[in-house]
Design a protein around this motif. Structure first.
Motif, PDB file in Angstrom:
ATOM      1  N   GLN A  45       1.483  -9.708  15.354  1.00  0.00           N
ATOM      2  CA  GLN A  45       0.721  -8.568  14.850  1.00  0.00           C
ATOM      3  C   GLN A  45       1.446  -7.932  13.660  1.00  0.00           C
ATOM      4  O   GLN A  45       2.660  -7.750  13.681  1.00  0.00           O
ATOM      5  CB  GLN A  45       0.542  -7.514  15.954  1.00  0.00           C
ATOM      6  N   PRO A  46       0.720  -7.562  12.606  1.00  0.00           N
ATOM      7  CA  PRO A  46       1.358  -6.969  11.429  1.00  0.00           C
ATOM      8  C   PRO A  46       1.930  -5.580  11.745  1.00  0.00           C
ATOM      9  O   PRO A  46       1.264  -4.766  12.375  1.00  0.00           O
ATOM     10  CB  PRO A  46       0.223  -6.875  10.406  1.00  0.00           C
ATOM     11  N   LEU A  47       3.174  -5.358  11.320  1.00  0.00           N
ATOM     12  CA  LEU A  47       3.846  -4.086  11.614  1.00  0.00           C
ATOM     13  C   LEU A  47       4.248  -3.299  10.377  1.00  0.00           C
ATOM     14  O   LEU A  47       4.193  -2.080  10.387  1.00  0.00           O
ATOM     15  CB  LEU A  47       5.120  -4.345  12.440  1.00  0.00           C
ATOM     16  N   GLY A  48       4.702  -3.987   9.352  1.00  0.00           N
ATOM     17  CA  GLY A  48       5.211  -3.244   8.208  1.00  0.00           C
ATOM     18  C   GLY A  48       5.725  -4.143   7.111  1.00  0.00           C
ATOM     19  O   GLY A  48       5.321  -5.305   6.994  1.00  0.00           O
ATOM     20  N   TRP A  49       6.656  -3.608   6.331  1.00  0.00           N
ATOM     21  CA  TRP A  49       7.078  -4.222   5.083  1.00  0.00           C
ATOM     22  C   TRP A  49       8.581  -4.026   4.925  1.00  0.00           C
ATOM     23  O   TRP A  49       9.094  -2.933   5.169  1.00  0.00           O
ATOM     24  CB  TRP A  49       6.340  -3.497   3.967  1.00  0.00           C
ATOM     25  N   LEU A  50       9.283  -5.059   4.499  1.00  0.00           N
ATOM     26  CA  LEU A  50      10.717  -4.977   4.227  1.00  0.00           C
ATOM     27  C   LEU A  50      10.922  -5.231   2.746  1.00  0.00           C
ATOM     28  O   LEU A  50      10.522  -6.278   2.231  1.00  0.00           O
ATOM     29  CB  LEU A  50      11.476  -6.018   5.047  1.00  0.00           C
ATOM     30  N   ASP A  51      11.519  -4.262   2.065  1.00  0.00           N
ATOM     31  CA  ASP A  51      11.728  -4.407   0.634  1.00  0.00           C
ATOM     32  C   ASP A  51      13.075  -3.805   0.251  1.00  0.00           C
ATOM     33  O   ASP A  51      13.335  -2.634   0.532  1.00  0.00           O
ATOM     34  CB  ASP A  51      10.612  -3.713  -0.142  1.00  0.00           C
ATOM     35  N   LYS A  52      13.912  -4.611  -0.354  1.00  0.00           N
ATOM     36  CA  LYS A  52      15.211  -4.163  -0.864  1.00  0.00           C
ATOM     37  C   LYS A  52      16.010  -3.411   0.193  1.00  0.00           C
ATOM     38  O   LYS A  52      16.591  -2.363  -0.076  1.00  0.00           O
ATOM     39  CB  LYS A  52      15.022  -3.318  -2.119  1.00  0.00           C
ATOM     40  N   GLY A  53      16.010  -3.927   1.416  1.00  0.00           N
ATOM     41  CA  GLY A  53      16.820  -3.338   2.473  1.00  0.00           C
ATOM     42  C   GLY A  53      16.227  -2.122   3.146  1.00  0.00           C
ATOM     43  O   GLY A  53      16.923  -1.430   3.893  1.00  0.00           O
ATOM     44  N   VAL A  54      14.955  -1.829   2.914  1.00  0.00           N
ATOM     45  CA  VAL A  54      14.298  -0.693   3.567  1.00  0.00           C
ATOM     46  C   VAL A  54      13.086  -1.221   4.341  1.00  0.00           C
ATOM     47  O   VAL A  54      12.225  -1.889   3.778  1.00  0.00           O
ATOM     48  CB  VAL A  54      13.850   0.376   2.543  1.00  0.00           C
ATOM     49  N   LEU A  55      13.037  -0.920   5.634  1.00  0.00           N
ATOM     50  CA  LEU A  55      11.924  -1.310   6.500  1.00  0.00           C
ATOM     51  C   LEU A  55      10.956  -0.141   6.593  1.00  0.00           C
ATOM     52  O   LEU A  55      11.350   0.973   6.945  1.00  0.00           O
ATOM     53  CB  LEU A  55      12.447  -1.681   7.893  1.00  0.00           C
ATOM     54  N   ARG A  56       9.692  -0.406   6.263  1.00  0.00           N
ATOM     55  CA  ARG A  56       8.655   0.627   6.299  1.00  0.00           C
ATOM     56  C   ARG A  56       7.542   0.203   7.239  1.00  0.00           C
ATOM     57  O   ARG A  56       7.221  -0.978   7.341  1.00  0.00           O
ATOM     58  CB  ARG A  56       8.070   0.858   4.906  1.00  0.00           C
ATOM     59  N   ASP A  57       6.920   1.183   7.888  1.00  0.00           N
ATOM     60  CA  ASP A  57       5.759   0.869   8.717  1.00  0.00           C
ATOM     61  C   ASP A  57       4.541   0.731   7.815  1.00  0.00           C
ATOM     62  O   ASP A  57       4.644   0.850   6.582  1.00  0.00           O
ATOM     63  CB  ASP A  57       5.567   1.905   9.832  1.00  0.00           C
ATOM     64  N   ARG A  58       3.389   0.485   8.397  1.00  0.00           N
ATOM     65  CA  ARG A  58       2.186   0.213   7.601  1.00  0.00           C
ATOM     66  C   ARG A  58       1.712   1.416   6.792  1.00  0.00           C
ATOM     67  O   ARG A  58       0.938   1.280   5.854  1.00  0.00           O
ATOM     68  CB  ARG A  58       1.079  -0.311   8.505  1.00  0.00           C
ATOM     69  N   SER A  59       2.174   2.610   7.144  1.00  0.00           N
ATOM     70  CA  SER A  59       1.787   3.791   6.363  1.00  0.00           C
ATOM     71  C   SER A  59       2.812   4.118   5.272  1.00  0.00           C
ATOM     72  O   SER A  59       2.628   5.063   4.523  1.00  0.00           O
ATOM     73  CB  SER A  59       1.603   5.005   7.286  1.00  0.00           C
ATOM     74  N   GLY A  60       3.897   3.331   5.190  1.00  0.00           N
ATOM     75  CA  GLY A  60       4.913   3.546   4.162  1.00  0.00           C
ATOM     76  C   GLY A  60       6.109   4.362   4.621  1.00  0.00           C
ATOM     77  O   GLY A  60       7.051   4.551   3.860  1.00  0.00           O
ATOM     78  N   SER A  61       6.092   4.838   5.863  1.00  0.00           N
ATOM     79  CA  SER A  61       7.212   5.633   6.371  1.00  0.00           C
ATOM     80  C   SER A  61       8.412   4.738   6.660  1.00  0.00           C
ATOM     81  O   SER A  61       8.268   3.623   7.168  1.00  0.00           O
ATOM     82  CB  SER A  61       6.816   6.362   7.657  1.00  0.00           C
ATOM     83  N   VAL A  62       9.592   5.248   6.363  1.00  0.00           N
ATOM     84  CA  VAL A  62      10.826   4.502   6.589  1.00  0.00           C
ATOM     85  C   VAL A  62      11.133   4.451   8.079  1.00  0.00           C
ATOM     86  O   VAL A  62      11.080   5.461   8.777  1.00  0.00           O
ATOM     87  CB  VAL A  62      12.007   5.157   5.836  1.00  0.00           C
TER      88      VAL A  62
END
Length: 122
Positions: A45-62
């Motif tokens: 299931q999709p949960l979020g995004w990892l970019d440049k060492g920062v994990l964010r949920d689907r709403s963009g919160s760290v």
């Protein structure tokens, strides 16, 4: 082994093992990294995004950050020391990934714990 990722309280929480799965400090599989930046649960299931060492949920919160990714955050907690390498468990079967996750943009710190984000014991 990659960098440790820390939660909003500065506690070491997980690493990315083998370049594609999240493993907790207690040696539990948590989820999958797909196509270098999309984060999925163990069941796909999709949960979020990892970019440049920062994990964010689907709403963009760290949700978590690595020390190398902390430069892109406006506020970071003091961090605990990094624990020794976790015991890396065997690879679970990879699920089919349900859809995709797009970059949610940047938000502040969210309220989800690592356990709530991945939906599994850490």
């Amino acid at each position: 082994m990659s960098d440790w990722y820390f939660d909003r309280f500065g506690q070491a929480a997980f690493v990315v093992a083998d370049g594609d799965r999240f493993v907790s400090k207690n040696g539990r599989n948590l989820g999958w990294l797909y196509q270098d930046n999309q984060v999925f649960s163990l069941t796909g299931q999709p949960l979020g995004w990892l970019d440049k060492g920062v994990l964010r949920d689907r709403s963009g919160s760290v949700v978590a950050f690595s020390r190398s990714g902390s430069a892109s955050l406006s506020s970071i907690p003091g961090t605990s020391g990094a624990p020794g390498s976790p015991s890396i468990p065997g690879r679970p079967a990879k699920p089919g990934f349900a859809g995709s996750v797009s970059d949610p943009g940047k938000g502040g710190w969210g309220s989800k714990t690592i356990r709530e984000f991945f939906g599994t014991d850490v």
